[in-house]
Design a protein around this motif. Structure first.
Motif, PDB file in Angstrom:
ATOM      1  N   VAL A   1       0.855  -1.183   0.000  1.00  0.00           N
ATOM      2  CA  VAL A   1       0.000   0.000   0.000  1.00  0.00           C
ATOM      3  C   VAL A   1       0.892   1.234   0.000  1.00  0.00           C
ATOM      4  CG1 VAL A   1      -1.756   1.281   1.274  1.00  0.00           C
ATOM      5  CG2 VAL A   1      -1.864  -1.223   1.177  1.00  0.00           C
ATOM      6  N   VAL A   2       0.620   2.137  -0.935  1.00  0.00           N
ATOM      7  CA  VAL A   2       1.420   3.350  -1.084  1.00  0.00           C
ATOM      8  C   VAL A   2       0.520   4.556  -0.850  1.00  0.00           C
ATOM      9  CG1 VAL A   2       2.838   4.690  -2.674  1.00  0.00           C
ATOM     10  CG2 VAL A   2       2.913   2.193  -2.745  1.00  0.00           C
ATOM     11  N   GLY A   3       0.893   5.406   0.082  1.00  0.00           N
ATOM     12  CA  GLY A   3       0.123   6.605   0.389  1.00  0.00           C
ATOM     13  C   GLY A   3      -0.211   6.651   1.866  1.00  0.00           C
ATOM     14  N   LYS A   4      -0.643   7.807   2.330  1.00  0.00           N
ATOM     15  CA  LYS A   4      -0.850   8.037   3.758  1.00  0.00           C
ATOM     16  C   LYS A   4      -2.315   8.149   4.167  1.00  0.00           C
ATOM     17  CE  LYS A   4       3.554  10.386   4.036  1.00  0.00           C
ATOM     18  NZ  LYS A   4       4.348   9.940   5.140  1.00  0.00           N
ATOM     19  N   SER A   5      -3.245   8.013   3.246  1.00  0.00           N
ATOM     20  CA  SER A   5      -4.647   8.253   3.580  1.00  0.00           C
ATOM     21  C   SER A   5      -5.251   7.196   4.496  1.00  0.00           C
ATOM     22  CB  SER A   5      -5.496   8.387   2.319  1.00  0.00           C
ATOM     23  OG  SER A   5      -5.683   7.139   1.700  1.00  0.00           O
TER      24      SER A   5
ATOM     25  N   TRP B   1       3.031  -3.809   3.610  1.00  0.00           N
ATOM     26  CA  TRP B   1       2.602  -4.987   2.852  1.00  0.00           C
ATOM     27  C   TRP B   1       1.364  -5.536   3.539  1.00  0.00           C
ATOM     28  CZ3 TRP B   1       4.595  -6.237  -1.774  1.00  0.00           C
ATOM     29  CH2 TRP B   1       5.797  -5.641  -2.124  1.00  0.00           C
ATOM     30  N   CYS B   2       0.338  -5.835   2.748  1.00  0.00           N
ATOM     31  CA  CYS B   2      -0.950  -6.245   3.306  1.00  0.00           C
ATOM     32  C   CYS B   2      -1.478  -7.489   2.605  1.00  0.00           C
ATOM     33  CB  CYS B   2      -1.966  -5.121   3.169  1.00  0.00           C
ATOM     34  SG  CYS B   2      -1.525  -3.619   4.047  1.00  0.00           S
ATOM     35  N   LEU B   3      -2.284  -8.231   3.346  1.00  0.00           N
ATOM     36  CA  LEU B   3      -2.952  -9.417   2.812  1.00  0.00           C
ATOM     37  C   LEU B   3      -4.381  -9.033   2.451  1.00  0.00           C
ATOM     38  CD1 LEU B   3      -2.855 -12.517   2.304  1.00  0.00           C
ATOM     39  CD2 LEU B   3      -3.640 -12.792   4.675  1.00  0.00           C
TER      40      LEU B   3
ATOM     41  N   ILE C   1     -12.433  -4.787  -5.859  1.00  0.00           N
ATOM     42  CA  ILE C   1     -11.397  -5.739  -6.249  1.00  0.00           C
ATOM     43  C   ILE C   1     -11.105  -6.727  -5.127  1.00  0.00           C
ATOM     44  CG2 ILE C   1      -9.001  -5.987  -7.011  1.00  0.00           C
ATOM     45  CD1 ILE C   1     -10.850  -4.581  -9.042  1.00  0.00           C
ATOM     46  N   ALA C   2     -10.926  -6.201  -3.890  1.00  0.00           N
ATOM     47  CA  ALA C   2     -10.526  -7.071  -2.778  1.00  0.00           C
ATOM     48  C   ALA C   2     -10.758  -6.365  -1.450  1.00  0.00           C
ATOM     49  CB  ALA C   2      -9.057  -7.457  -2.911  1.00  0.00           C
ATOM     50  N   GLU C   3     -10.745  -7.154  -0.386  1.00  0.00           N
ATOM     51  CA  GLU C   3     -10.880  -6.640   0.977  1.00  0.00           C
ATOM     52  C   GLU C   3      -9.574  -6.808   1.745  1.00  0.00           C
ATOM     53  OE1 GLU C   3     -13.714  -7.062   4.931  1.00  0.00           O
ATOM     54  OE2 GLU C   3     -13.846  -8.604   3.368  1.00  0.00           O
ATOM     55  N   LEU C   4      -9.226  -5.791   2.517  1.00  0.00           N
ATOM     56  CA  LEU C   4      -8.042  -5.878   3.384  1.00  0.00           C
ATOM     57  C   LEU C   4      -8.320  -6.869   4.505  1.00  0.00           C
ATOM     58  CD1 LEU C   4      -5.236  -4.775   4.333  1.00  0.00           C
ATOM     59  CD2 LEU C   4      -6.534  -3.172   5.728  1.00  0.00           C
ATOM     60  N   LEU C   5      -7.444  -7.859   4.647  1.00  0.00           N
ATOM     61  CA  LEU C   5      -7.578  -8.836   5.718  1.00  0.00           C
ATOM     62  C   LEU C   5      -6.620  -8.544   6.871  1.00  0.00           C
ATOM     63  CD1 LEU C   5      -7.772 -12.159   3.669  1.00  0.00           C
ATOM     64  CD2 LEU C   5      -9.669 -10.797   4.597  1.00  0.00           C
ATOM     65  N   GLU C   6      -5.400  -8.123   6.507  1.00  0.00           N
ATOM     66  CA  GLU C   6      -4.362  -7.993   7.543  1.00  0.00           C
ATOM     67  C   GLU C   6      -3.199  -7.143   7.030  1.00  0.00           C
ATOM     68  OE1 GLU C   6      -1.499 -11.195   9.879  1.00  0.00           O
ATOM     69  OE2 GLU C   6      -3.325 -11.901   8.918  1.00  0.00           O
ATOM     70  N   VAL C   7      -2.686  -6.282   7.918  1.00  0.00           N
ATOM     71  CA  VAL C   7      -1.461  -5.555   7.623  1.00  0.00           C
ATOM     72  C   VAL C   7      -0.316  -6.448   8.076  1.00  0.00           C
ATOM     73  CG1 VAL C   7      -0.098  -3.484   8.098  1.00  0.00           C
ATOM     74  CG2 VAL C   7      -2.598  -3.319   7.919  1.00  0.00           C
ATOM     75  N   LEU C   8       0.582  -6.789   7.155  1.00  0.00           N
ATOM     76  CA  LEU C   8       1.655  -7.740   7.448  1.00  0.00           C
ATOM     77  C   LEU C   8       2.921  -7.046   7.927  1.00  0.00           C
ATOM     78  CD1 LEU C   8       1.135  -9.976   4.301  1.00  0.00           C
ATOM     79  CD2 LEU C   8       0.404 -10.476   6.638  1.00  0.00           C
ATOM     80  N   GLY C   9       3.116  -5.834   7.531  1.00  0.00           N
ATOM     81  CA  GLY C   9       4.313  -5.102   7.962  1.00  0.00           C
ATOM     82  C   GLY C   9       4.897  -4.250   6.884  1.00  0.00           C
TER      83      GLY C   9
END
Length: 136
Positions: A36-40, A50-52, A128-136
């Motif tokens: 994910v790129v950006g601060k919003s 990096w996210c799942l 397109i997709a749903e955020l499941l988890e922020v991995l780091g």
């Protein structure tokens, strides 16, 4: 890469390879990892995280963190056609022809950013997709 700002233009999602991740989730073929790129979407989703995600998005979308695509709109932060936002849809009216009317809000979590308000061409918005988890 997914924009956390406005829609990102010119993106053509292509796999770059495999990622080995640490999660308690059982992985399946509907899941993918993206940066994910950006601060919003900060602080929940930091710039560069990096996210799942899962492409299996069923049921109500209201309140969920989703990657969405719009054919004719670009995200103000990154200028692209894909963005990660909280999806909000107030109660809607339906015309006699079955066409949805009303508003869809794509809300940032960071109060320094404004929501993207969609009031027309709602059929051009694609989840397109749903955020499941922020991995780091």
């Amino acid at each position: 890469r997914v924009a956390a700002g406005a829609f990102s233009e010119g993106q053509s999602p292509e796999p770059k390879g495999w990622a080995e991740i640490s999660t308690v989730r059982t992985l399946n073929k509907t899941m993918f990892v993206a940066q994910v790129v950006g601060k919003s979407m900060e602080p929940k989703v930091p710039d560069g995280a990096w996210c799942l995600f899962s492409t299996s998005v069923e049921g109500s979308r209201h309140g969920r963190l989703l990657i969405v695509q719009h054919r004719d709109i670009s995200d103000p932060e990154t200028g692209g056609r894909y963005t990660l936002k909280r999806y909000a849809r107030p109660p809607q009216a339906v015309s006699d022809g079955g066409e949805l009317k009303g508003t869809i809000l794509l809300e940032p979590l960071n109060p320094d950013f404004k929501p993207i308000v969609l009031e027309k061409d709602l059929e051009d918005l694609r989840v397109i997709a749903e955020l499941l988890e922020v991995l780091g």
